[in-house]
Design an enzyme around this catalytic site. Structure first.
Site, short mmCIF file in Angstrom:
data_model
loop_
_atom_site.label_atom_id
_atom_site.label_comp_id
_atom_site.label_asym_id
_atom_site.label_seq_id
_atom_site.Cartn_x
_atom_site.Cartn_y
_atom_site.Cartn_z
N ASP A 231 36.49 46.87 41.82
CA ASP A 231 37.52 45.87 41.55
C ASP A 231 36.96 44.77 40.66
O ASP A 231 35.77 44.55 40.58
CB ASP A 231 38.04 45.27 42.86
CG ASP A 231 36.95 44.61 43.68
OD1 ASP A 231 35.85 45.19 43.76
OD2 ASP A 231 37.18 43.51 44.24
N GLU A 232 37.86 44.07 39.99
CA GLU A 232 37.54 42.85 39.25
C GLU A 232 36.26 42.98 38.41
O GLU A 232 35.29 42.25 38.60
CB GLU A 232 37.44 41.67 40.23
CG GLU A 232 38.75 41.39 40.94
CD GLU A 232 38.69 40.22 41.89
OE1 GLU A 232 39.72 39.55 42.07
OE2 GLU A 232 37.62 39.97 42.49
N VAL A 233 36.28 43.93 37.51
CA VAL A 233 35.12 44.14 36.62
C VAL A 233 35.24 43.12 35.49
O VAL A 233 35.66 43.43 34.36
CB VAL A 233 35.06 45.58 36.09
CG1 VAL A 233 33.76 45.81 35.32
CG2 VAL A 233 35.17 46.57 37.24
#
Length: 564
Positions: A231-233
């Site tokens: 997530d949230e790269v």
């Protein structure tokens, strides 16, 4: 007659041998996860590509990703180890233990696990970060207070004892600050300045991830699931290597993201046959259906759709579900939150907020059959302890337990019914719960209840009582101001008018804090205790301590002249 019986037995043996041979052949020649890299999203379609559009620009064959040839091994069964439970037919309710901050001692988990099982959980999602006992080249990743290998085994034994499936979570793309903060691995950053995300183009990135995954999986041979995060790269596509890759391949961030995820899945599928994989879904939301379908990842991972708002409608989640169904995914998970999503420095869990989040998710579950042809496999009740590796602590786990109990029972009963309320009060040992006020009446009998009540005192009274004494006491403002204290002078007659009150307040809070520290030390390691005290107690108590120190020093001067 004997000859006929013997003949029948020989035929039966022959049939059994043929079946075994056929099963062996099927095992050897099963699908080896040879995914094709998806058709590339055209440059004109934007950074992520147009959602839902199938793009026809195909990468030249020479650039198609080939998965590495690795040995295919089944999960080993150690002597005395039980065969992993088949939970595929059960809707899972996983409680998330976020160990990137305030990781509890195993002795506390011994108390918590039976409590979770009693309330309706049937699994735990453990996000270790630096609390895992990495060894060898990876030892630098370990916290000084990391669990031992014996601790990891004990945690799994406790989970098994209380019928909780253990799902380890290993971040494989973003939120890897605990790795990339180390000088040894800084060259693997997507953007040199930021430790958030991996550069997917450096060969050492995948090699490192293989080592990390291998060590974690090796210590979780009972587990049938693993979560790869993803997530949230943040900042993906901003590094020079990524910009060059996108320019050469006429690609975008979405295709680059899928390429890396595909490599991770390829390793897991080949090396750990039968291990099922989960990933957070947010990075998939902006990638086109065509790209997702062509990547083939839907055969090898289930998306976990997370949404933490208190009030939302099923129709808000529908676009994601429709996309995933059209992209080839057959099953889906959801993720709610019982704590840790209402502010990075939140210390007290808002009960109504998190209950509403779960009531909203129940509406999505009920509507799923008409929204998308996806099989619902389970829900993760997240309990974030930090927003990221560098942020302060959110609510401590004992503080969040009433919320967790309410949320679990809401899911079990299909709503916060009278039965759910009775169960919550009974298990928590409380007289009543005030949802809007986020307070509980009664002594309580849940793990860490002493910390719960003491944090409530800190949250509600410490700052208020000290600031009131310092800012509203007219005698202090008039005869013991910051100027008096700076120049070491004061009239003992006037100082004595407030002295006993201030000294009593200081004595009471110091005694309270000693007890609080003792309770925290039973549950947490020293670094957590110090951090929590520094963030939530000392900023206020230190002001009172300084006042008392100056009071005692100046009153002994017996009204001497002002110091110059």
């Amino acid at each position: 007659m004997a000859f006929q019986r013997s003949h029948r037995l020989n035929l039966l043996r022959l049939v059994v041998l043929l079946l075994i041979a056929l099963a062996g052949i099927k095992f050897l020649f099963r699908d080896s996860f040879t995914l094709e890299l998806h058709k590339h999203v055209s440059k004109d379609s934007g950074f992520w590509g147009d959602t839902g559009d199938i793009v026809q620009d195909v990468i030249p064959q020479s650039q198609v990703l080939e998965l590495p040839e690795v040995k295919i091994t089944a999960l080993r069964q150690e002597p005395g180890q039980q065969v992993p439970r088949d939970v595929s037919a059960t809707e899972m309710r996983l409680v998330h233990l976020d160990l990137k901050g305030a990781a509890p001692r195993v002795s506390y988990l011994e108390q918590v696990f039976p409590f979770l099982s009693q309330l309706g959980a049937n699994g735990i999602l453990i996000e270790y970060e630096d609390m895992f006992p990495f060894k060898g080249e990876l030892e630098v990743l370990r916290s000084p207070y990391a669990y031992s290998e014996e601790d990891i085994e004990r945690i799994q034994q406790l989970a098994e004892q209380h019928k909780l499936e253990v799902v380890p979570l290993v971040q494989t793309f973003g939120h890897v600050e605990f790795i990339l903060k180390h000088e040894k691995y800084q060259h693997l950053r997507e953007v040199e300045r930021f430790p958030n995300s991996f550069n997917p183009h450096v060969p050492n990135t995948l090699a490192l991830l293989r080592s990390i995954l291998a060590q974690v999986i090796e210590k979780h041979r009972r587990s049938t699931w693993i979560h790869i995060g993803a997530d949230e790269v943040f900042h993906l596509g901003e590094g020079m290597d990524s910009k060059n890759w996108m320019s050469r391949n006429k690609g975008d961030v979405g295709t680059m993201f899928l390429k890396h995820i595909k490599e991770v899945l390829g390793f897991l599928s080949a090396q750990y046959w039968g291990l099922r994989v989960l990933m957070w879904d947010d990075m998939l939301r902006k990638i086109s259906v065509g790209a997702l379908r062509e990547s083939g990842i839907a055969k090898h991972v289930s998306p976990v759709v997370w949404f933490y708002a208190p009030d939302f409608e099923a129709e808000q989640i529908e676009p994601f579900l429709t996309k995933y169904a059209e992209s080839g995914f057959e099953a889906v998970w959801f993720a709610s939150a019982f704590k840790g999503t209402t502010g990075p420095a939140q210390t007290w869990t808002p009960l109504s907020y998190h209950l509403k989040n779960h009531l909203s998710w129940l509406k999505v579950m009920q509507a799923l059959p008409r929204l998308a042809p996806l099989r619902f496999q389970g829900i993760v009740l997240t309990g974030w302890q930090r927003y990221d590796h560098y942020s302060v602590l959110c609510e401590l786990l004992p503080v969040g337990i009433p919320s967790l109990a309410i949320c679990l029972q809401t899911l079990v009963n299909g709503g916060f019914t009278e039965e759910a309320k009775r169960k919550v009060l009974d298990v928590l040992g409380l007289e009543s719960v005030q949802l809007e006020q986020s307070t509980c009446e009664g002594r309580g009998a849940f793990p860490g209840v002493e910390i719960y009540h003491m944090v409530e005192q800190v949250n509600g009274h410490l700052r208020e009582s000290i600031l009131k004494a310092l800012e509203e006491e007219s005698a202090i403002k008039g005869w013991f101001s910051p100027y008096h204290r700076k120049h070491h002078f004061g009239n003992p007659r006037n100082m004595e008018s407030f002295g006993s009150k201030v000294l009593k307040l200081h004595e009471d809070w110091e005694s309270f804090v000693r007890d609080l520290r003792a309770q925290l030390e039973r549950v947490y390691f020293p670094d957590t205790v110090e951090e929590w005290m520094e963030e939530n107690v000392n900023p206020y108590l230190d002001q009172l301590r300084d006042l008392v120190r100056d009071y005692r020093a100046i009153i002994r001067l017996n009204g001497r002249p002002k110091a110059t």
